[in-house]
Design a protein around this motif. Sequence first.
Motif, PDB file in Angstrom:
ATOM      1  N   LYS A  95       0.602  -1.069  -0.464  1.00 42.12           N
ATOM      2  CA  LYS A  95      -0.053   0.166  -0.012  1.00 42.12           C
ATOM      3  C   LYS A  95       0.970   1.467   0.011  1.00 42.12           C
ATOM      4  CE  LYS A  95      -4.160  -1.745   2.422  1.00 42.12           C
ATOM      5  NZ  LYS A  95      -4.991  -1.744   3.471  1.00 42.12           N
ATOM      6  N   ILE A  96       2.198   1.437   1.077  1.00 39.42           N
ATOM      7  CA  ILE A  96       2.819   2.329   0.821  1.00 39.42           C
ATOM      8  C   ILE A  96       3.557   2.604  -0.712  1.00 39.42           C
ATOM      9  CG2 ILE A  96       4.960   3.559   1.347  1.00 39.42           C
ATOM     10  CD1 ILE A  96       4.616   1.621   4.431  1.00 39.42           C
ATOM     11  N   LEU A  97       3.912   1.370  -1.251  1.00 45.19           N
ATOM     12  CA  LEU A  97       4.376   1.633  -2.596  1.00 45.19           C
ATOM     13  C   LEU A  97       3.865   1.792  -3.865  1.00 45.19           C
ATOM     14  CD1 LEU A  97       6.439  -2.089  -2.577  1.00 45.19           C
ATOM     15  CD2 LEU A  97       7.653   0.336  -2.042  1.00 45.19           C
ATOM     16  N   ARG A  98       2.872   1.764  -3.141  1.00 42.72           N
ATOM     17  CA  ARG A  98       1.267   2.943  -4.350  1.00 42.72           C
ATOM     18  C   ARG A  98       1.218   3.800  -4.155  1.00 42.72           C
ATOM     19  NH1 ARG A  98      -2.397  -1.143  -6.428  1.00 42.72           N
ATOM     20  NH2 ARG A  98      -4.012   0.907  -5.277  1.00 42.72           N
ATOM     21  N   GLU A  99       1.587   4.776  -3.481  1.00 41.36           N
ATOM     22  CA  GLU A  99       1.303   6.283  -3.115  1.00 41.36           C
ATOM     23  C   GLU A  99       2.472   7.019  -3.184  1.00 41.36           C
ATOM     24  OE1 GLU A  99      -1.517   7.085  -2.226  1.00 41.36           O
ATOM     25  OE2 GLU A  99      -2.139   5.305  -1.804  1.00 41.36           O
ATOM     26  N   PHE A 100       3.265   6.451  -3.737  1.00 41.76           N
ATOM     27  CA  PHE A 100       4.789   6.964  -4.000  1.00 41.76           C
ATOM     28  C   PHE A 100       5.204   7.113  -4.638  1.00 41.76           C
ATOM     29  CE2 PHE A 100       5.148   6.318   0.730  1.00 41.76           C
ATOM     30  CZ  PHE A 100       5.502   7.711   1.085  1.00 41.76           C
ATOM     31  N   LYS A 101       5.604   8.583  -5.740  1.00 43.68           N
ATOM     32  CA  LYS A 101       5.462   8.447  -7.279  1.00 43.68           C
ATOM     33  C   LYS A 101       6.865   9.765  -7.463  1.00 43.68           C
ATOM     34  CE  LYS A 101       3.914   4.566  -8.598  1.00 43.68           C
ATOM     35  NZ  LYS A 101       3.788   3.382  -9.611  1.00 43.68           N
ATOM     36  N   HIS A 102       8.333   9.268  -7.801  1.00 45.83           N
ATOM     37  CA  HIS A 102       9.427  10.022  -7.736  1.00 45.83           C
ATOM     38  C   HIS A 102      10.589  10.063  -9.325  1.00 45.83           C
ATOM     39  CE1 HIS A 102      11.899  13.347  -6.786  1.00 45.83           C
ATOM     40  NE2 HIS A 102      11.163  13.684  -6.594  1.00 45.83           N
ATOM     41  N   LYS A 103      10.423  11.064  -8.907  1.00 42.75           N
ATOM     42  CA  LYS A 103      11.757  10.100 -10.619  1.00 42.75           C
ATOM     43  C   LYS A 103      12.864   9.566 -10.052  1.00 42.75           C
ATOM     44  CE  LYS A 103      14.258  15.387 -10.943  1.00 42.75           C
ATOM     45  NZ  LYS A 103      15.141  14.541 -10.528  1.00 42.75           N
ATOM     46  N   ASN A 104      13.374  10.660  -8.910  1.00 43.87           N
ATOM     47  CA  ASN A 104      15.082   9.546  -8.395  1.00 43.87           C
ATOM     48  C   ASN A 104      14.387   9.003  -6.664  1.00 43.87           C
ATOM     49  OD1 ASN A 104      14.922  13.142  -8.188  1.00 43.87           O
ATOM     50  ND2 ASN A 104      16.071  11.121  -9.200  1.00 43.87           N
ATOM     51  N   LEU A 105      12.896   8.053  -6.744  1.00 42.91           N
ATOM     52  CA  LEU A 105      12.884   7.118  -6.534  1.00 42.91           C
ATOM     53  C   LEU A 105      12.164   5.784  -7.393  1.00 42.91           C
ATOM     54  CD1 LEU A 105      10.333   8.419  -3.389  1.00 42.91           C
ATOM     55  CD2 LEU A 105      12.512   7.832  -3.870  1.00 42.91           C
ATOM     56  N   VAL A 106      12.997   4.797  -6.723  1.00 41.81           N
ATOM     57  CA  VAL A 106      12.391   3.396  -7.685  1.00 41.81           C
ATOM     58  C   VAL A 106      11.550   3.105  -7.430  1.00 41.81           C
ATOM     59  CG1 VAL A 106      13.218   1.477  -7.950  1.00 41.81           C
ATOM     60  CG2 VAL A 106      15.058   2.429  -7.750  1.00 41.81           C
TER      61      VAL A 106
ATOM     62  N   HIS B 254      10.487  13.590   3.055  1.00 43.83           N
ATOM     63  CA  HIS B 254      10.215  14.496   3.849  1.00 43.83           C
ATOM     64  C   HIS B 254       8.500  15.553   4.101  1.00 43.83           C
ATOM     65  CE1 HIS B 254      14.494  14.112   5.279  1.00 43.83           C
ATOM     66  NE2 HIS B 254      13.864  13.008   5.538  1.00 43.83           N
ATOM     67  N   CYS B 255       8.806  15.864   2.757  1.00 41.81           N
ATOM     68  CA  CYS B 255       7.565  16.467   2.732  1.00 41.81           C
ATOM     69  C   CYS B 255       6.541  15.548   3.193  1.00 41.81           C
ATOM     70  CB  CYS B 255       7.444  17.042   1.041  1.00 41.81           C
ATOM     71  SG  CYS B 255       8.590  18.465   1.030  1.00 41.81           S
ATOM     72  N   ARG B 256       6.428  14.721   3.067  1.00 46.09           N
ATOM     73  CA  ARG B 256       5.432  13.480   2.919  1.00 46.09           C
ATOM     74  C   ARG B 256       4.599  12.885   4.001  1.00 46.09           C
ATOM     75  NH1 ARG B 256       6.497  15.357  -1.476  1.00 46.09           N
ATOM     76  NH2 ARG B 256       3.893  14.992  -3.280  1.00 46.09           N
ATOM     77  N   GLY B 257       5.788  13.543   5.045  1.00 43.11           N
ATOM     78  CA  GLY B 257       5.532  13.196   6.205  1.00 43.11           C
ATOM     79  C   GLY B 257       6.819  11.695   6.180  1.00 43.11           C
ATOM     80  N   THR B 258       7.434  11.041   5.668  1.00 41.08           N
ATOM     81  CA  THR B 258       8.025   9.930   5.793  1.00 41.08           C
ATOM     82  C   THR B 258       9.488  10.438   5.857  1.00 41.08           C
ATOM     83  OG1 THR B 258       6.267   8.781   4.278  1.00 41.08           O
ATOM     84  CG2 THR B 258       7.728   8.164   4.517  1.00 41.08           C
ATOM     85  N   ILE B 259      10.096   8.848   6.401  1.00 40.80           N
ATOM     86  CA  ILE B 259      11.462   8.907   6.439  1.00 40.80           C
ATOM     87  C   ILE B 259      11.857   7.638   6.082  1.00 40.80           C
ATOM     88  CG2 ILE B 259      13.272   9.282   8.294  1.00 40.80           C
ATOM     89  CD1 ILE B 259      10.846  10.280  10.057  1.00 40.80           C
ATOM     90  N   HIS B 260      13.619   7.764   5.241  1.00 38.30           N
ATOM     91  CA  HIS B 260      13.868   6.912   4.197  1.00 38.30           C
ATOM     92  C   HIS B 260      14.778   6.237   5.439  1.00 38.30           C
ATOM     93  CE1 HIS B 260      16.946   4.626   2.063  1.00 38.30           C
ATOM     94  NE2 HIS B 260      15.648   4.779   1.414  1.00 38.30           N
ATOM     95  N   ARG B 261      15.010   6.309   6.557  1.00 36.79           N
ATOM     96  CA  ARG B 261      16.545   5.776   7.387  1.00 36.79           C
ATOM     97  C   ARG B 261      17.507   4.746   7.075  1.00 36.79           C
ATOM     98  NH1 ARG B 261      13.533   3.058  12.748  1.00 36.79           N
ATOM     99  NH2 ARG B 261      13.075   1.617  11.486  1.00 36.79           N
ATOM    100  N   ASP B 262      17.475   4.714   5.864  1.00 38.05           N
ATOM    101  CA  ASP B 262      18.823   3.524   5.663  1.00 38.05           C
ATOM    102  C   ASP B 262      19.206   4.780   3.976  1.00 38.05           C
ATOM    103  OD1 ASP B 262      20.372   1.549   6.105  1.00 38.05           O
ATOM    104  OD2 ASP B 262      18.549  -0.149   5.053  1.00 38.05           O
ATOM    105  N   ILE B 263      19.622   5.492   4.038  1.00 44.60           N
ATOM    106  CA  ILE B 263      20.027   6.260   2.957  1.00 44.60           C
ATOM    107  C   ILE B 263      21.588   5.693   3.075  1.00 44.60           C
ATOM    108  CG2 ILE B 263      21.034   8.329   1.712  1.00 44.60           C
ATOM    109  CD1 ILE B 263      18.241   8.238   1.705  1.00 44.60           C
ATOM    110  N   LYS B 264      22.120   5.131   2.053  1.00 47.86           N
ATOM    111  CA  LYS B 264      23.377   4.427   1.980  1.00 47.86           C
ATOM    112  C   LYS B 264      23.523   3.479   0.433  1.00 47.86           C
ATOM    113  CE  LYS B 264      22.367   0.234   3.424  1.00 47.86           C
ATOM    114  NZ  LYS B 264      22.624  -0.908   3.970  1.00 47.86           N
ATOM    115  N   SER B 265      25.208   3.546  -0.111  1.00 47.46           N
ATOM    116  CA  SER B 265      25.737   3.783  -1.973  1.00 47.46           C
ATOM    117  C   SER B 265      24.404   2.164  -1.995  1.00 47.46           C
ATOM    118  CB  SER B 265      26.538   3.319  -2.013  1.00 47.46           C
ATOM    119  OG  SER B 265      27.190   2.437  -1.214  1.00 47.46           O
TER     120      SER B 265
END
Length: 482
Positions: A255-266, A320-331
């Motif tokens: 359900k979460i995956l369906r909500e997020f669409k952005h050119k810099n997200l897989v 962040h604008c959607r109140g969401t934190i990634h929490r695992d930014i890394k290469s």
Amino acid sequence: MNIGRIFRKNPHRDENGPSVIGHPTNVTQIVHVRRNKETGQLEGLPLAWQRQIGNLFTQAERNNNPDALIHAIKYYNYSMKKKEPEHFKPFVTEQDIDEESEAIDLYMNSDDAHQSRECLTTSNVKILQPTLPELSNRSETLPALPPKQFGNKLKVNNLAKSVEDLTLEAEESPVLRRKTQDYEKTDEDILDELRSICNSGNPNDRYSRSNKDLGAGASGIVFVATDLITRKQVAIKDIDMTKQHRKELLLGEIKILREFKHKNLVNFLDAYMVYDDHLWVVMELLDGGPLTDVVTETVMKEGQIAAVCYEVLQAIHYLHCRGTIHRDIKSDNVLLGMDGIVKVTDFGFCANIVGDEQRQTMVGTPYWMAPEVVTRKQYGKKVDIWSLGIMAIEMIEGEPPYLKEPPLRALYLIAANGRPQIPRWNTLSSDLQSFIDDCLQVDVAKRASADQLLQHSFLNTRIDLSTLTPLIKAAKKILHKA
């Protein structure tokens, strides 16, 4: 009615003789972890904790930073206890973080949290957390000398394994299962709901499966397919639902995956239920592989580092604008296209496939963690900014700080040192130094936001993403992935 019989204290009492004294029940051994005011040393540590500490830390480290050590071992043991196979790693909100912090405290104070096969007794143990001072702010100057190294990589891996063997092995606290107990849907209910949100068509009519598999994990396999309409390649994860113990988590993540669409997200593309018990999740495929391959095998120019940071920051800002934190930014979670396109993922495709145990040891990889993740102070969106700063160090040095250290020791060094040392600091431009400074402020209030960093002058030095293509090709050749 004989009131006295109802309220008498000892039901085993002999009316004609003395009271019978039974054996003690519910015996609890209370262990208070505290700092000795005179020596500064920790006292009252459970035996399992003493073994972990003794293997990894010098006496000076234990004496100089006892609070950082307590935070590290507390977080480490909770994280290892919580570790379980995940289909994807969902984004989190600040409410999720608050609940996790509460769960950590409840777990560490649960009856069996500190039981281990290393303990001499099976008594229950409770922790009294010492009063913890604020972390010193080291962000204005370069940190102290690098920490002591513990031998070569092989020895470190063996040491990390030995520490994991000493991990506390308590039964899961009922408190931590609160959400699961409250969740009343059956597996069949969850599968029905999954079917309702999935595409009802036949995926084989839309996608042509290739003979190229990207890998396999505990939850299924990932393979490459071609979209017969767009002619683009996609990644499809085939999840065997009969092997999933927490189906409600998977439902929530879809359900979460369906909500997020952005050119810099897989981006999530589609989902299908196949043969009733297999879930196919269709995602964008980036054929350049993870940024990790580029940073470990090639040397990036500052303009390229700026370009990657700019793209990743746009994804962070979107979340962040959607109140969401990634929490695992890394290469590992930044994927590249062969044309240099940069996209952030957090859906477990790399984590479940690439078997780099050192980088994937914990729930939430420690080497990129902000100090407040370990200490649980002011923990919010800016943890992603800290992790971006550590990823910038990756692009400069080829790896994050402390990577050769076991995870528990890395957590301690993050909590004790704050900002890590950057060996090539003096070779960096003032713009890049300033950018890293803004990311790696220990004081969260002084750390820049994603919106502020997007205006940073360093990002104006970025060069075209297509310049990453030669680096991607070189890395693939070196790693035999071409």
